[in-house]
Design an enzyme around this catalytic site. Sequence first.
Site, PDB file in Angstrom:
ATOM      1  N   LYS A   1      59.877 -21.702  67.461  1.00 18.12           N
ATOM      2  CA  LYS A   1      60.294 -22.253  68.753  1.00 18.12           C
ATOM      3  C   LYS A   1      59.826 -23.697  68.939  1.00 18.12           C
ATOM      4  CE  LYS A   1      60.187 -17.623  70.843  1.00 18.12           C
ATOM      5  NZ  LYS A   1      59.250 -16.645  71.481  1.00 18.12           N
TER       6      LYS A   1
ATOM      7  N   ALA B   1      81.351 -20.412  87.258  1.00 17.57           N
ATOM      8  CA  ALA B   1      81.970 -20.981  86.045  1.00 17.57           C
ATOM      9  C   ALA B   1      83.399 -21.432  86.293  1.00 17.57           C
ATOM     10  CB  ALA B   1      81.942 -19.960  84.921  1.00 17.57           C
TER      11      ALA B   1
ATOM     12  N   GLY C   1      55.018  -1.808  74.369  1.00 23.94           N
ATOM     13  CA  GLY C   1      56.253  -2.493  73.977  1.00 23.94           C
ATOM     14  C   GLY C   1      56.138  -4.002  73.959  1.00 23.94           C
TER      15      GLY C   1
ATOM     16  N   VAL D   1      64.358 -20.135  72.752  1.00 22.14           N
ATOM     17  CA  VAL D   1      63.012 -20.613  73.095  1.00 22.14           C
ATOM     18  C   VAL D   1      62.645 -20.195  74.516  1.00 22.14           C
ATOM     19  CG1 VAL D   1      61.485 -22.605  73.301  1.00 22.14           C
ATOM     20  CG2 VAL D   1      63.315 -22.620  71.597  1.00 22.14           C
TER      21      VAL D   1
ATOM     22  N   GLU E   1      55.634  -5.548  68.411  1.00 24.09           N
ATOM     23  CA  GLU E   1      56.452  -4.714  67.537  1.00 24.09           C
ATOM     24  C   GLU E   1      55.570  -3.929  66.569  1.00 24.09           C
ATOM     25  OE1 GLU E   1      60.029  -6.488  66.101  1.00 24.09           O
ATOM     26  OE2 GLU E   1      59.842  -8.164  67.482  1.00 24.09           O
TER      27      GLU E   1
END
Lengths: 438, 438
Positions: free
Chosen positions: A209, A33, A191, A136, A194
């Site tokens: 999305k 960066a 997992g 997304v 949900e």
Amino acid sequence: MNSMKVGLLGFGVVGSGTWEVLKNNAEEIARRAGKKIEIVSIADKDVNKVKSRLSAYDLNNISVLNDAYSLINDPNIDIVIELIGGDTVPLELILKSIENGKHIVTANKALLAKHGNKIFSTAHKKGVMVLFEAAVAGGIPIIKAIREGLTANKIEWIAGIINGTTNFILSEMKNTGMNFEIVLAKAKELGYAELDPTFDIEGIDAAHKITLLSSIAFGIPIQFDKTYIEGISKLSQIDINYAEQLGYRLKLIAITKKRDKGIEIRVHPTLIPENCLLANVEGAMNAVLVQSDAVGPTMYYGQGAGSFPTASAIIADLVDVTRSYKVDPHYRVPYLAFQPNSLSDYRILHIDDVITSYYLRITTIDKPGVLSDISKILTDFNISVKSMVQKSSNKEITDIVFLTHDAIEKDIKNAISKIEILSFVKNKITCIRVEKLV
Amino acid sequence: MNSMKVGLLGFGVVGSGTWEVLKNNAEEIARRAGKKIEIVSIADKDVNKVKSRLSAYDLNNISVLNDAYSLINDPNIDIVIELIGGDTVPLELILKSIENGKHIVTANKALLAKHGNKIFSTAHKKGVMVLFEAAVAGGIPIIKAIREGLTANKIEWIAGIINGTTNFILSEMKNTGMNFEIVLAKAKELGYAELDPTFDIEGIDAAHKITLLSSIAFGIPIQFDKTYIEGISKLSQIDINYAEQLGYRLKLIAITKKRDKGIEIRVHPTLIPENCLLANVEGAMNAVLVQSDAVGPTMYYGQGAGSFPTASAIIADLVDVTRSYKVDPHYRVPYLAFQPNSLSDYRILHIDDVITSYYLRITTIDKPGVLSDISKILTDFNISVKSMVQKSSNKEITDIVFLTHDAIEKDIKNAISKIEILSFVKNKITCIRVEKLV
């Protein structure tokens, strides 16, 4: 060289993952960066949970707050990451952050699908960035690919497996032969689903999305209310088996397609050819296939959820902000891929106007004349049959499975109504859309 | 709003494709980029060929030159696209263009693999961009994905099918059972292989590309001379068959991997598990699999060559220049993904130090004791066998195929020398590297 100062709203699975990856890979990220990117403030309703994760060094350098507003009002913060989820509180926080001149990074697809137009127009006026790579397909850089990698192209359609929960469930159903409910229970245990899995299994998450992908592909405002949504909770093992016999896989596919008359945006269970790459995306993995006029098909594959994969996308956005925040806003990558003053008003097509192929499973009494009566109705509605399977059986009741050529959805619906009232037809007809893809 | 003025060097397959896509999709591209991008000058040694393609309107608006230098010296031109190919003339032209303050877009992997460090350092001093999305995997936005989409990650390895010619040949050999020479002839007929196919089939083209990917993945200078290269011209049908029986596919894979001791960069025929996505990339298609610490595996798939797919990547770069040319150079995406002053001096490992698994096909006289003698040598060199196949045969000569666990390449080489001098071993041993991938 000053560092970029980041405030983090929400220290759940993704928030804590973002903090951890930024910390673990700080050196690599700064080398890319050109400056350090550091979280200077974290707001979460459970301050103790946050503090228990932080080191002594962190605690000296990061303010831990339970008031999100003091974070977004902090003049030292350049970028706000919103990872609260839901749509009421985050909307207020994001709009206020924008007003305060903060750049926004969010993973909140539900929020953007519903309030994205307002958020982007507010941000545009204020000259700040709103990035949402993580919204997304998790860690897959699909927003970047479409907004920046495919800018030369007229995009024709996008088809994606963009919900890991449903792809896991359908993969398991196929591989184990178990029913939806049993596999869903297993997905919860592991997992992958949900406790309340409605958003995932009813296709709502995928619809959020694909609505966003449709906007950046075609340069249209976000129109979630016009997206057609059908989930996987009513699918049965029997159709997975027939699909396999016919050389197809059953997947929850999110599709958006530009046609002469408008744009299709839809999420539904779909049969796709077993030899196409999307058909072989298994388990909780995601993949997005984009068909464009110059480059042809391109596909992007990876983990669509989870702490670190989602963090990967969020941090990529932080780096992009770091690279672009000094830029004249006009030269930045536009929110929806096309310049805000260049969006199109293409019509979103109703599901009745969609054109695709169909799988029809019709349970009938096994007697002469059945096939000709059904075929006649299909012909009356201009539906032409590509292939047909009827298992010879000794039972009185049998399944006939048709695969059609392309047809208009409303013709299929009308034909189904007519066929269902035939005296020898038992049960409701199972109708699943079929996409050839590439 | 002024347009971006582009000069095009070379009007071959890719050059004319770029002109055509820019023209066909001008409106979409301008809506994305925020301004028009137009080719104002084309230089090609065959001026008539260029003119015969252009419309009357084009001929009024585009200068057609046979002198590349008058193009790159034209003060009106903002961006020079270099599509001449080869490395002597383009190097001079690109360096001179940079000196003239032009931004550069090129598809020339051979040039960048050999002279990239010089080109980038010259461009850095001058403050201009050099973009090369089209140099690797054609239309797949893989450079963008790695340089910008995965910035949060420590990249662990990259494995790609990045040469369409060889992938077409190997796919055909597998699907038809025909020999290399016959399939190569077919590939030439279909335009998938050039008249002199050396660069492709000997792995040199893939090596140029993986060298570039290695640099942007790990932040190291470009070091083509240290890349290990082995092509497909000596592969035989028999190994494709054995591979299939063992659950593997034979592909030309380009790999770069970071290990504690340094970085591997290598191109060679490779067995990969048949159920991994890369194994199912067929024909002339390309795909790149990237394994990173945060996001895990991501894969990028599409057409790696051809006029329009390559044009797609070139034009995406033009849009990126349009978006970034006014930016302080420090904030632009760095040439090699990491800031020029932050490159690493990781050592590139010699092929002898590579660690991977191996397929060994040993042709021997079928008699007692053979297996134990060979096994003993393998054990002496710390090579442990994962599986072994020996077809029962009535012939005097038989093939024994070993798949090893991970071993060091020089141990394998030493073991092979020892085994080859055993009296019962006939012919040279066939050794093919095996990668598990994901």
